[in-house]
Design a protein around this motif. Sequence first.
Motif, mmCIF file in Angstrom:
data_model
loop_
_atom_site.group_PDB
_atom_site.id
_atom_site.type_symbol
_atom_site.label_atom_id
_atom_site.label_comp_id
_atom_site.label_asym_id
_atom_site.label_seq_id
_atom_site.Cartn_x
_atom_site.Cartn_y
_atom_site.Cartn_z
ATOM 1 N N ARG A 29 1.006 -1.269 -0.088
ATOM 2 C CA ARG A 29 0.333 -0.376 -0.608
ATOM 3 C C ARG A 29 0.629 1.523 -0.531
ATOM 4 O O ARG A 29 1.656 1.210 1.022
ATOM 5 N N LEU A 30 0.881 1.334 -1.541
ATOM 6 C CA LEU A 30 1.450 2.927 -1.585
ATOM 7 C C LEU A 30 0.937 4.160 -1.411
ATOM 8 O O LEU A 30 -0.195 4.489 -2.075
ATOM 9 N N GLU A 31 1.391 5.482 -0.854
ATOM 10 C CA GLU A 31 0.338 6.301 -0.758
ATOM 11 C C GLU A 31 1.782 7.606 -1.905
ATOM 12 O O GLU A 31 2.862 7.672 -2.136
ATOM 13 N N ALA A 32 1.152 8.788 -2.602
ATOM 14 C CA ALA A 32 1.979 9.424 -2.827
ATOM 15 C C ALA A 32 3.180 10.205 -2.327
ATOM 16 O O ALA A 32 3.293 10.485 -0.786
ATOM 17 N N GLY A 33 4.139 9.957 -3.388
ATOM 18 C CA GLY A 33 5.747 10.370 -2.236
ATOM 19 C C GLY A 33 6.491 8.718 -2.306
ATOM 20 O O GLY A 33 7.231 8.790 -2.072
ATOM 21 N N ARG A 34 6.102 7.842 -2.487
ATOM 22 C CA ARG A 34 6.665 6.808 -2.128
ATOM 23 C C ARG A 34 6.978 5.419 -3.866
ATOM 24 O O ARG A 34 6.249 6.349 -4.722
#
Length: 434
Positions: free
Chosen positions: A303-308
């Motif tokens: 699970r990745l958010e913006a900036g990863r």
Amino acid sequence: MSDAEFEAAVSALDPELRVLLEGEAALDEEGGIASKDSDVQIINEEEEKKLDVCHRCYALKHYNHITTETSPAFLRATQQYGSLEFLKTKRNPLIVAVLDVIDLPFSLGSQLPELIRQNPSARIMIAANKFDMLPQRARRHEQRIRDWIVQHLKQHGFPTQQIRGVTLVSAKKGWGVLGLLRRIDEERLPTDDIYLVGCTNVGKSALLNQIMSQRASKSKRQQYQITSSAVPGTTMGTLRIPLHALHMGTPQQAGGKRRFLEREHYLIDTPGAVNDQQLIHLMSFKEQKKLMRHAELKPVTFRLEAGRSLLLDSFARIDVVESSDPVLFTLFTPMIPHITKTLKMMDQEGPLQPIPQLLSVRGVHNSRASVDLAFASIGWIAVAGMFDNARLRVWLPPNVNPVEAFAIRQPAMLPFEYQGVTRKFFGSGNRARQ
């Protein structure tokens, strides 16, 4: 006519006409019909000797060691590259196209679809190999996978109206091989040769050995054993196995005598077409062997958010540039993933270069993938989530063509493999915790 009357009538004919009647037999020095066909080898099993094996094949078979290069340039120089051109002029050929089910569309190559389009009479049997590498849960839905393969081939310009059947097989475990042979027997005409075609590393030689083990006698298996390995381009020339060795020859009438000399027919294994954009060609032999170990893929979801960013060694990287909600990446690859902050990667000079265009992806559900991000020869990543529009940046090695080494697959091949367990990035450490 009795046999004696028939032989007398044939003997009275002109020698050239006799040659036509006898198929591909040749005239002997005295103008008669030669007793041997140039394409037929009569093997006396009692006098059969051990087959001589070259140093390269011996090292591959016994030590899993390579004595030659594996670069695309070397493979093109040593293989009969472009040898599939003869399929353009074959009338109604029966072709078994071997694909790597975990490396689509790249294992299809660019040469075969074009050749098939130029020969509308060709009959195609699809053998989707490495089915055993798909997750066990996904293997329950064979028909859905077969339908997806046909739809995917159509999207890439393959003339699907010429496909006679799609069989999911495992050359390693023997799954589906007898079913493939039954379908070939049903489709094959008495005058057909069978052409086995595909890109390097799809497992043609391994499939051929599996066919031999399930159809041929022990002596025939020893006689026609094929060297198979994880090395790209192991098969460096055209191999021909008589169909009678596989019990696939034309059956003779019981109690009858064959009056005409029939040409032998073969199962022909062609050298793998070289796709030099496959990322496996950038690896060392040690890395290639590790990657090509056949083991079931164990999908894991991050699970990745913006900036990863998510990295697959030094061969691929995906940055989540923008996203209204977290993006779920389900990995179907033997490569070990690495999660980090995008800003940290920007501060370091790496071996990868970004694709100029940002990818725009829309999520449909947390438990259903909307698209696949596929990388040549190293697997794919299924993208899911409840976001309206996410923008992703994909990085690849600088010496590959992004159009041929990366593909967006829609719909996803295995859209329901997300099982509710995610691994999320925490803090600045380069680790992923559950």
